[in-house]
Design a protein around this motif. Structure first.
Motif, PDB file in Angstrom:
ATOM      1  N   THR A 108      40.506 -11.264 117.654  1.00  0.00           N
ATOM      2  CA  THR A 108      41.913 -11.529 117.970  1.00  0.00           C
ATOM      3  C   THR A 108      42.458 -12.663 117.130  1.00  0.00           C
ATOM      4  O   THR A 108      43.532 -12.552 116.514  1.00  0.00           O
ATOM      5  CB  THR A 108      42.082 -11.866 119.457  1.00  0.00           C
ATOM      6  OG1 THR A 108      41.710 -10.740 120.252  1.00  0.00           O
ATOM      7  CG2 THR A 108      43.532 -12.232 119.773  1.00  0.00           C
ATOM      8  N   PHE A 109      41.731 -13.785 117.081  1.00  0.00           N
ATOM      9  CA  PHE A 109      42.237 -14.943 116.354  1.00  0.00           C
ATOM     10  C   PHE A 109      42.127 -14.766 114.842  1.00  0.00           C
ATOM     11  O   PHE A 109      42.909 -15.355 114.091  1.00  0.00           O
ATOM     12  CB  PHE A 109      41.503 -16.206 116.813  1.00  0.00           C
ATOM     13  CG  PHE A 109      41.752 -16.549 118.251  1.00  0.00           C
ATOM     14  CD1 PHE A 109      43.039 -16.505 118.774  1.00  0.00           C
ATOM     15  CD2 PHE A 109      40.718 -16.892 119.101  1.00  0.00           C
ATOM     16  CE1 PHE A 109      43.284 -16.803 120.102  1.00  0.00           C
ATOM     17  CE2 PHE A 109      40.949 -17.197 120.430  1.00  0.00           C
ATOM     18  CZ  PHE A 109      42.229 -17.159 120.931  1.00  0.00           C
ATOM     19  N   THR A 110      41.180 -13.943 114.388  1.00  0.00           N
ATOM     20  CA  THR A 110      41.128 -13.620 112.966  1.00  0.00           C
ATOM     21  C   THR A 110      42.364 -12.815 112.574  1.00  0.00           C
ATOM     22  O   THR A 110      42.991 -13.065 111.533  1.00  0.00           O
ATOM     23  CB  THR A 110      39.862 -12.824 112.631  1.00  0.00           C
ATOM     24  OG1 THR A 110      38.705 -13.597 112.967  1.00  0.00           O
ATOM     25  CG2 THR A 110      39.810 -12.488 111.148  1.00  0.00           C
ATOM     26  N   GLY A 111      42.722 -11.839 113.423  1.00  0.00           N
ATOM     27  CA  GLY A 111      43.938 -11.068 113.184  1.00  0.00           C
ATOM     28  C   GLY A 111      45.182 -11.938 113.260  1.00  0.00           C
ATOM     29  O   GLY A 111      46.130 -11.761 112.484  1.00  0.00           O
ATOM     30  N   GLY A 154      47.316  -8.694 117.622  1.00  0.00           N
ATOM     31  CA  GLY A 154      45.867  -8.870 117.593  1.00  0.00           C
ATOM     32  C   GLY A 154      45.224  -8.490 118.916  1.00  0.00           C
ATOM     33  O   GLY A 154      44.200  -7.802 118.938  1.00  0.00           O
ATOM     34  N   VAL A 155      45.830  -8.927 120.015  1.00  0.00           N
ATOM     35  CA  VAL A 155      45.265  -8.637 121.344  1.00  0.00           C
ATOM     36  C   VAL A 155      45.233  -7.134 121.603  1.00  0.00           C
ATOM     37  O   VAL A 155      44.203  -6.580 122.018  1.00  0.00           O
ATOM     38  CB  VAL A 155      46.089  -9.350 122.434  1.00  0.00           C
ATOM     39  CG1 VAL A 155      45.659  -8.868 123.819  1.00  0.00           C
ATOM     40  CG2 VAL A 155      45.913 -10.851 122.332  1.00  0.00           C
ATOM     41  N   VAL A 204      41.783  -0.657 112.465  1.00  0.00           N
ATOM     42  CA  VAL A 204      42.276  -2.003 112.766  1.00  0.00           C
ATOM     43  C   VAL A 204      42.332  -2.849 111.495  1.00  0.00           C
ATOM     44  O   VAL A 204      43.278  -3.611 111.274  1.00  0.00           O
ATOM     45  CB  VAL A 204      41.385  -2.677 113.830  1.00  0.00           C
ATOM     46  CG1 VAL A 204      41.738  -4.156 113.980  1.00  0.00           C
ATOM     47  CG2 VAL A 204      41.534  -1.974 115.176  1.00  0.00           C
ATOM     48  N   ALA A 205      41.314  -2.706 110.657  1.00  0.00           N
ATOM     49  CA  ALA A 205      41.302  -3.441 109.387  1.00  0.00           C
ATOM     50  C   ALA A 205      42.501  -3.063 108.521  1.00  0.00           C
ATOM     51  O   ALA A 205      43.110  -3.917 107.864  1.00  0.00           O
ATOM     52  CB  ALA A 205      40.000  -3.173 108.640  1.00  0.00           C
ATOM     53  N   LEU A 206      42.864  -1.789 108.541  1.00  0.00           N
ATOM     54  CA  LEU A 206      44.016  -1.325 107.767  1.00  0.00           C
ATOM     55  C   LEU A 206      45.326  -1.843 108.369  1.00  0.00           C
ATOM     56  O   LEU A 206      46.223  -2.276 107.642  1.00  0.00           O
ATOM     57  CB  LEU A 206      44.042   0.203 107.705  1.00  0.00           C
ATOM     58  CG  LEU A 206      42.932   0.871 106.884  1.00  0.00           C
ATOM     59  CD1 LEU A 206      42.995   2.389 107.049  1.00  0.00           C
ATOM     60  CD2 LEU A 206      43.055   0.495 105.413  1.00  0.00           C
ATOM     61  N   LEU A 207      45.428  -1.808 109.701  1.00  0.00           N
ATOM     62  CA  LEU A 207      46.662  -2.208 110.376  1.00  0.00           C
ATOM     63  C   LEU A 207      46.890  -3.716 110.336  1.00  0.00           C
ATOM     64  O   LEU A 207      48.034  -4.172 110.415  1.00  0.00           O
ATOM     65  CB  LEU A 207      46.648  -1.723 111.831  1.00  0.00           C
ATOM     66  CG  LEU A 207      46.759  -0.211 112.036  1.00  0.00           C
ATOM     67  CD1 LEU A 207      46.602   0.141 113.509  1.00  0.00           C
ATOM     68  CD2 LEU A 207      48.092   0.304 111.508  1.00  0.00           C
ATOM     69  N   ILE A 208      45.808  -4.486 110.241  1.00  0.00           N
ATOM     70  CA  ILE A 208      45.950  -5.944 110.218  1.00  0.00           C
ATOM     71  C   ILE A 208      45.757  -6.479 108.798  1.00  0.00           C
ATOM     72  O   ILE A 208      46.692  -6.960 108.164  1.00  0.00           O
ATOM     73  CB  ILE A 208      44.961  -6.609 111.191  1.00  0.00           C
ATOM     74  CG1 ILE A 208      45.314  -6.259 112.648  1.00  0.00           C
ATOM     75  CG2 ILE A 208      45.004  -8.136 111.026  1.00  0.00           C
ATOM     76  CD1 ILE A 208      44.408  -6.889 113.678  1.00  0.00           C
ATOM     77  N   PHE A 211      47.604  -4.355 105.846  1.00  0.00           N
ATOM     78  CA  PHE A 211      49.055  -4.436 106.037  1.00  0.00           C
ATOM     79  C   PHE A 211      49.570  -5.830 105.697  1.00  0.00           C
ATOM     80  O   PHE A 211      50.601  -5.978 105.011  1.00  0.00           O
ATOM     81  CB  PHE A 211      49.417  -4.078 107.476  1.00  0.00           C
ATOM     82  CG  PHE A 211      50.872  -4.232 107.798  1.00  0.00           C
ATOM     83  CD1 PHE A 211      51.795  -3.285 107.394  1.00  0.00           C
ATOM     84  CD2 PHE A 211      51.328  -5.351 108.502  1.00  0.00           C
ATOM     85  CE1 PHE A 211      53.148  -3.432 107.682  1.00  0.00           C
ATOM     86  CE2 PHE A 211      52.669  -5.506 108.789  1.00  0.00           C
ATOM     87  CZ  PHE A 211      53.580  -4.541 108.382  1.00  0.00           C
ATOM     88  N   ASP A 212      48.857  -6.867 106.155  1.00  0.00           N
ATOM     89  CA  ASP A 212      49.287  -8.234 105.877  1.00  0.00           C
ATOM     90  C   ASP A 212      49.199  -8.553 104.391  1.00  0.00           C
ATOM     91  O   ASP A 212      50.074  -9.208 103.831  1.00  0.00           O
ATOM     92  CB  ASP A 212      48.432  -9.226 106.683  1.00  0.00           C
ATOM     93  CG  ASP A 212      48.694  -9.128 108.179  1.00  0.00           C
ATOM     94  OD1 ASP A 212      49.691  -8.493 108.559  1.00  0.00           O
ATOM     95  OD2 ASP A 212      47.894  -9.674 108.963  1.00  0.00           O
ATOM     96  N   ILE A 213      48.121  -8.092 103.742  1.00  0.00           N
ATOM     97  CA  ILE A 213      47.983  -8.316 102.300  1.00  0.00           C
ATOM     98  C   ILE A 213      49.116  -7.627 101.539  1.00  0.00           C
ATOM     99  O   ILE A 213      49.660  -8.176 100.580  1.00  0.00           O
ATOM    100  CB  ILE A 213      46.607  -7.808 101.815  1.00  0.00           C
ATOM    101  CG1 ILE A 213      45.493  -8.702 102.368  1.00  0.00           C
ATOM    102  CG2 ILE A 213      46.539  -7.785 100.285  1.00  0.00           C
ATOM    103  CD1 ILE A 213      44.100  -8.195 102.083  1.00  0.00           C
ATOM    104  N   LEU A 214      49.474  -6.423 101.968  1.00  0.00           N
ATOM    105  CA  LEU A 214      50.565  -5.696 101.334  1.00  0.00           C
ATOM    106  C   LEU A 214      51.881  -6.462 101.472  1.00  0.00           C
ATOM    107  O   LEU A 214      52.645  -6.603 100.502  1.00  0.00           O
ATOM    108  CB  LEU A 214      50.695  -4.301 101.943  1.00  0.00           C
ATOM    109  CG  LEU A 214      51.840  -3.420 101.418  1.00  0.00           C
ATOM    110  CD1 LEU A 214      51.651  -3.139  99.929  1.00  0.00           C
ATOM    111  CD2 LEU A 214      51.924  -2.124 102.209  1.00  0.00           C
ATOM    112  N   CYS A 215      52.156  -6.974 102.681  1.00  0.00           N
ATOM    113  CA  CYS A 215      53.391  -7.729 102.911  1.00  0.00           C
ATOM    114  C   CYS A 215      53.413  -9.007 102.075  1.00  0.00           C
ATOM    115  O   CYS A 215      54.456  -9.382 101.515  1.00  0.00           O
ATOM    116  CB  CYS A 215      53.532  -8.075 104.391  1.00  0.00           C
ATOM    117  SG  CYS A 215      53.901  -6.658 105.458  1.00  0.00           S
ATOM    118  N   ILE A 216      52.271  -9.693 102.001  1.00  0.00           N
ATOM    119  CA  ILE A 216      52.191 -10.918 101.193  1.00  0.00           C
ATOM    120  C   ILE A 216      52.429 -10.604  99.719  1.00  0.00           C
ATOM    121  O   ILE A 216      53.166 -11.311  99.020  1.00  0.00           O
ATOM    122  CB  ILE A 216      50.815 -11.595 101.387  1.00  0.00           C
ATOM    123  CG1 ILE A 216      50.695 -12.139 102.818  1.00  0.00           C
ATOM    124  CG2 ILE A 216      50.622 -12.724 100.378  1.00  0.00           C
ATOM    125  CD1 ILE A 216      49.305 -12.626 103.176  1.00  0.00           C
TER     126      ILE A 216
END
Length: 235
Positions: A108-111, A154-155, A204-208, A211-216
């Motif tokens: 959760t906190f990693t996400g 994350g939760v 989950v790895a793809l969604l978090i 996805f975050d790397i793509l947005c960045i």
């Protein structure tokens, strides 16, 4: 099968074996880990206190930085104390429910940390590409909602990890070749079919993460385009 709860295939506890192959130097490895943990806790709490106490830092960029520090503290605290107990005192046993709880908090906190890094990139994008509208776009309300949604994401995505892992049969043993409980490390010691666990973990790895790397990446690409298109050196 003494590690099992009665006739169930759910173990009463797991054994975390630390770092496989480096058992002889566990005590030496613990010192740099303890030092890094102390520095991380002191530095992050100091940064959060500084941002809270200095009104000049009550701006979106520093709010996201404080949120990132908070996530760092939670990630470190959910894993490193348990790792140090293993390395120092050879206390490898962890209750089954405690293992699932640790798994939940770690993921959760990693996400959440990944999401905050994405928000910081979006903050830079708004500040550079829409400087005149920055204060009206990133209000305190927007920042609070963005932080809450990042945590909630994350939760909601991590909760199924605990249910999927809890339903697996553990008839091979309860030894985990790792220093803490994470989803696939626990699932791999099961004698059941872990395909669903693997597929959901990848999703989950793809969604978090992805996805975050793509947005960045998109944010900094647009920032670069904006900077390159400026008509003068002063601008």
């Amino acid at each position: 099968m003494s590690f099992l709860n009665g006739n169930s295939l759910t173990p009463a506890s797991f054994i975390l074996n630390g770092i496989p192959g480096l058992e002889d130097v566990h005590s030496w490895i613990s010192f740099p880990l303890c030092t890094m943990y102390s520095i991380a806790i002191t530095g992050n709490f100091g940064l959060m206190y500084l941002i809270y106490s200095d009104e000049a830092l009550h701006r979106p960029m520093y709010a996201f930085l404080a949120l990132l520090s908070f996530a760092d503290v939670l990630i470190c605290t959910s894993t490193l104390p348990n790792i140090l107990f293993i390395l120092w005192f050879n206390l490898k046993e962890i209750d089954f429910k405690a293992c699932l709880t640790q798994m939940f908090f770690v993921h959760t906190f990693t996400g959440m940390e990944s999401g905050v890094l994405m928000l910081m990139a979006l903050d830079c994008y708004v500040a550079i590409c829409f400087p005149l509208r920055y204060a009206t776009i990133l209000t305190n309300s927007v920042i609070a909602k963005a932080g809450f949604i990042t945590f909630l994401r994350g939760v909601m995505l991590v909760i199924p990890f605990s249910f999927l892992t809890k339903q697996l049969p553990y008839c091979r043993g309860n030894d985990i070749p790792h220093t803490y409980c994470d989803h696939m490390s626990v699932a791999k010691i099961s004698c059941g079919n872990v395909r669903v666990n693997a597929i959901y973990g990848l999703m989950v790895a793809l969604l978090i993460g992805d996805f975050d790397i793509l947005c960045i990446t998109i944010s900094y690409t647009m920032i670069l385009q904006t900077v390159v298109s400026l008509s003068s050196a002063d601008a």
